[in-house]
Motif scaffolding. Sequence first.
Motif, mmCIF file in Angstrom:
data_model
loop_
_atom_site.group_PDB
_atom_site.id
_atom_site.type_symbol
_atom_site.label_atom_id
_atom_site.label_comp_id
_atom_site.label_asym_id
_atom_site.label_seq_id
_atom_site.Cartn_x
_atom_site.Cartn_y
_atom_site.Cartn_z
ATOM 1 N N TYR A 114 0.868 -1.188 0.000
ATOM 2 C CA TYR A 114 0.000 0.000 0.000
ATOM 3 C C TYR A 114 0.897 1.227 0.000
ATOM 4 O O TYR A 114 1.475 1.581 1.032
ATOM 5 C CB TYR A 114 -0.871 0.034 1.258
ATOM 6 N N LYS A 115 1.034 1.876 -1.138
ATOM 7 C CA LYS A 115 1.911 3.051 -1.200
ATOM 8 C C LYS A 115 1.094 4.287 -1.561
ATOM 9 O O LYS A 115 0.230 4.226 -2.441
ATOM 10 C CB LYS A 115 3.011 2.834 -2.249
ATOM 11 N N VAL A 116 1.389 5.376 -0.892
ATOM 12 C CA VAL A 116 0.751 6.646 -1.237
ATOM 13 C C VAL A 116 1.654 7.342 -2.248
ATOM 14 O O VAL A 116 2.872 7.374 -2.079
ATOM 15 C CB VAL A 116 0.586 7.528 0.016
ATOM 16 N N GLY A 117 1.061 7.868 -3.303
ATOM 17 C CA GLY A 117 1.864 8.569 -4.306
ATOM 18 C C GLY A 117 0.972 9.218 -5.332
ATOM 19 O O GLY A 117 -0.249 9.020 -5.326
ATOM 20 N N PRO A 118 1.562 9.991 -6.226
ATOM 21 C CA PRO A 118 0.751 10.699 -7.208
ATOM 22 C C PRO A 118 0.268 9.773 -8.323
ATOM 23 O O PRO A 118 1.003 8.898 -8.778
ATOM 24 C CB PRO A 118 1.719 11.748 -7.767
ATOM 25 N N GLY A 119 -0.965 9.977 -8.758
ATOM 26 C CA GLY A 119 -1.466 9.256 -9.917
ATOM 27 C C GLY A 119 -0.779 9.768 -11.162
ATOM 28 O O GLY A 119 0.080 10.643 -11.084
ATOM 29 N N PRO A 120 -1.113 9.244 -12.323
ATOM 30 C CA PRO A 120 -2.222 8.332 -12.532
ATOM 31 C C PRO A 120 -1.827 6.864 -12.650
ATOM 32 O O PRO A 120 -2.694 6.031 -12.811
ATOM 33 C CB PRO A 120 -2.781 8.802 -13.885
ATOM 34 N N SER A 121 -0.534 6.525 -12.568
ATOM 35 C CA SER A 121 -0.175 5.120 -12.788
ATOM 36 C C SER A 121 1.012 4.775 -11.916
ATOM 37 O O SER A 121 2.071 5.385 -12.051
ATOM 38 C CB SER A 121 0.179 4.876 -14.257
ATOM 39 N N SER A 122 0.832 3.809 -11.023
ATOM 40 C CA SER A 122 1.919 3.485 -10.103
ATOM 41 C C SER A 122 3.178 3.045 -10.847
ATOM 42 O O SER A 122 4.284 3.375 -10.445
ATOM 43 C CB SER A 122 1.474 2.395 -9.133
ATOM 44 N N HIS A 124 4.017 3.974 -13.875
ATOM 45 C CA HIS A 124 4.517 5.028 -14.752
ATOM 46 C C HIS A 124 4.750 6.351 -14.021
ATOM 47 O O HIS A 124 5.266 7.298 -14.619
ATOM 48 C CB HIS A 124 3.545 5.256 -15.914
ATOM 49 N N THR A 125 4.309 6.453 -12.756
ATOM 50 C CA THR A 125 4.587 7.681 -12.003
ATOM 51 C C THR A 125 5.345 7.352 -10.708
ATOM 52 O O THR A 125 6.472 7.781 -10.525
ATOM 53 C CB THR A 125 3.289 8.459 -11.669
ATOM 54 N N ILE A 126 4.711 6.542 -9.833
ATOM 55 C CA ILE A 126 5.355 6.263 -8.542
ATOM 56 C C ILE A 126 6.673 5.508 -8.764
ATOM 57 O O ILE A 126 7.706 5.849 -8.179
ATOM 58 C CB ILE A 126 4.400 5.470 -7.622
ATOM 59 N N GLY A 127 6.638 4.478 -9.633
ATOM 60 C CA GLY A 127 7.856 3.695 -9.908
ATOM 61 C C GLY A 127 8.983 4.581 -10.438
ATOM 62 O O GLY A 127 10.080 4.627 -9.846
ATOM 63 N N PRO A 128 8.761 5.316 -11.537
ATOM 64 C CA PRO A 128 9.832 6.173 -12.060
ATOM 65 C C PRO A 128 10.317 7.227 -11.058
ATOM 66 O O PRO A 128 11.507 7.531 -10.999
ATOM 67 C CB PRO A 128 9.189 6.833 -13.288
ATOM 68 N N HIS A 168 0.804 9.556 -18.972
ATOM 69 C CA HIS A 168 0.868 9.287 -17.542
ATOM 70 C C HIS A 168 1.671 10.343 -16.776
ATOM 71 O O HIS A 168 1.753 10.290 -15.557
ATOM 72 C CB HIS A 168 1.538 7.932 -17.289
ATOM 73 N N GLY A 169 2.317 11.237 -17.501
ATOM 74 C CA GLY A 169 3.160 12.230 -16.810
ATOM 75 C C GLY A 169 4.440 11.622 -16.278
ATOM 76 O O GLY A 169 5.000 12.073 -15.274
ATOM 77 N N THR A 170 4.956 10.597 -16.983
ATOM 78 C CA THR A 170 6.156 9.902 -16.492
ATOM 79 C C THR A 170 7.355 10.839 -16.441
ATOM 80 O O THR A 170 8.182 10.762 -15.525
ATOM 81 C CB THR A 170 6.449 8.684 -17.391
ATOM 82 N N GLU A 171 7.454 11.740 -17.423
ATOM 83 C CA GLU A 171 8.628 12.630 -17.437
ATOM 84 C C GLU A 171 8.607 13.576 -16.233
ATOM 85 O O GLU A 171 9.650 13.884 -15.654
ATOM 86 C CB GLU A 171 8.739 13.383 -18.774
ATOM 87 N N GLY A 382 -3.834 13.302 -11.193
ATOM 88 C CA GLY A 382 -2.438 13.249 -10.732
ATOM 89 C C GLY A 382 -2.320 13.562 -9.255
ATOM 90 O O GLY A 382 -1.218 13.822 -8.755
ATOM 91 N N HIS A 383 -3.464 13.546 -8.528
ATOM 92 C CA HIS A 383 -3.401 13.800 -7.089
ATOM 93 C C HIS A 383 -2.933 12.537 -6.364
ATOM 94 O O HIS A 383 -2.795 11.479 -6.971
ATOM 95 C CB HIS A 383 -4.786 14.233 -6.589
#
Length: 558
Positions: A114-122, A124-128, A168-171, A382-383
């Motif tokens: 269970y990780k808290v982080g910004p969306g939209p894709s764990s 493609h966003t939280i992982g990177p 996904h806002g990966t950059e 992206g919240h």
Amino acid sequence: MSKKENEKVNGKLGSTEKAIEAVREDPLADTSQLISQEVPPGVDRRNFLMRSAVGGAAAVMMGRSVSTQQAIAKALATLPPEPQAAGPKPPLAADLNVVKKGQGPVLTTADEFYKVGPGPSSSHTIGPMRITYDFYQRATKLPADKLAKATKLQVNLFGSLSATGKGHGTERAALAGLVGKEPATVDPLFLDSLRDKPDQVFPVKLGDKSINVSLKDVIYDATKGDFKHPNTMTVKVLAGDEVLLEQEYYSVGGGFIEWKGYTPPKKNPPKYPFRLMKELRAHADNNKLSIAKVILANEMSIAGRTEEEVYAFIDKIINAMVATVKSGLSMSEDDVLPGPIKLHSKAATVYKRAMDDKFAADKGIGALSAFAIAASEENGRGHLVITAPTGGSAGVMPSLVYGLLEVRKVDRQKVRDGMLAALGVGYLCKHHATLSAAEGGCQAEIGVASSMAAALVATAYDAESRVVENAAESALEHHLGMTCDPVAGYVQVPCIERCAFGAVKAWTAYAIASNEIASRHRVDFDATVMALAETAKDMNSKYKETSEAGLALSVTLC
Ligand code: SF4
């Protein structure tokens, strides 16, 4: 001479001719003999049999006789080209931990899952973001003479990260990690500001040096290639063309990361080791515990935490889930989500209608859907969301947590237990299959989320362990094969509504499991997880978060 030709010569009717005669006498007679029963190799069986039957019937209706060979030839000639064979299997390298993991007991812990982080894709966003944050920590440990030469930091995105990273806002996530932001604490407004002002430059301190970084340093590289994992990226420190430090990373789903040469951290042994649901349930039944209490005991032994510490973490996640639903419901009905789809927010509208007494019969499903849409729309904005198991599926578990706590007023301790039982389900899916849409399609995201949510509800309502398993199995089973095809690469269509369907299916799975005779449930959870893993391997790669097929192709944006 063939048997049929012999029959004709001898004045006997072959099977085809008999059928033709029968049809002439009675048009509703059995025409099965007109249909070739042998399907030539290499053709689509269903299509071939249909064409064979139609060809034979048409000939009869026109008063012509047709041999089996002619029917076969006609059917073959009119068959459409065979669809392309399934795309390449996921190019997962054998040395990745995500490939080897299923061999030992489950060792994953709640704070990893269970990780808290910004969306939209764990993935493609939280992982990177975790990856670039990790790289920055490594880079600071370079010898001073190397750091003195450094001129540039560079991130290269490959595979699915490159194919759908823009949506996904990966950059932005990758840049945020480089400048020292962590997923759980990053202000989503910072990420929004990167989107609104993409030319911003940030100084990054490396030893005595300060290196300027911007979104231009994050490169969308090859989408296809021989990658160890479909979500591969590299991060480098450069001195001109010279590479001072380079690391290859993999965002393996649900915000989990690995890198080249990764070895999992050493952990304490679990009190109740299990690698299958069958074993998890046996621990529960033999020790007169619930599945939730077995998971609690393992959390304490693996991570060396007290019961209070485990519950404190679970409470933090429950509160964050409730907050995402509340925040999503509070958004204006006129709000438009970021991106080219121009998708209007609908959580508030769906909720308002669900609460209208005129539609009282739809209230339960309407409200549950609104809660799921609310949290999922937060993800689309992206919240901050909670991976349970991923960002794309971040509406499913929160909708049921919110519904149980805020609407049904279920005792909080029962919801905590539900969250623990859901972890057991999620761990097993991660252990033997995948949580990554880039590896397994949407069944790995919404399917696993729905399965976890079914276990949550069943546990919150004091179901016995077999019912918890059955509910989780049923929810997962009815997502098998679900593809990932986000329109324009944005986690909005079909993702937001799909969270609502995942939540409703979770409730349906609980309703069925708690009403059937549990021991008569014929499919066990472990078999369905194996089916998830096999389906993931066989799924055409176009349907694995590449936006190259399905809805992503058929929906035209204007
Ligand atoms: S289609 Fe499913 S798996 Fe793909 S991004 Fe959307 S929610 Fe995630």
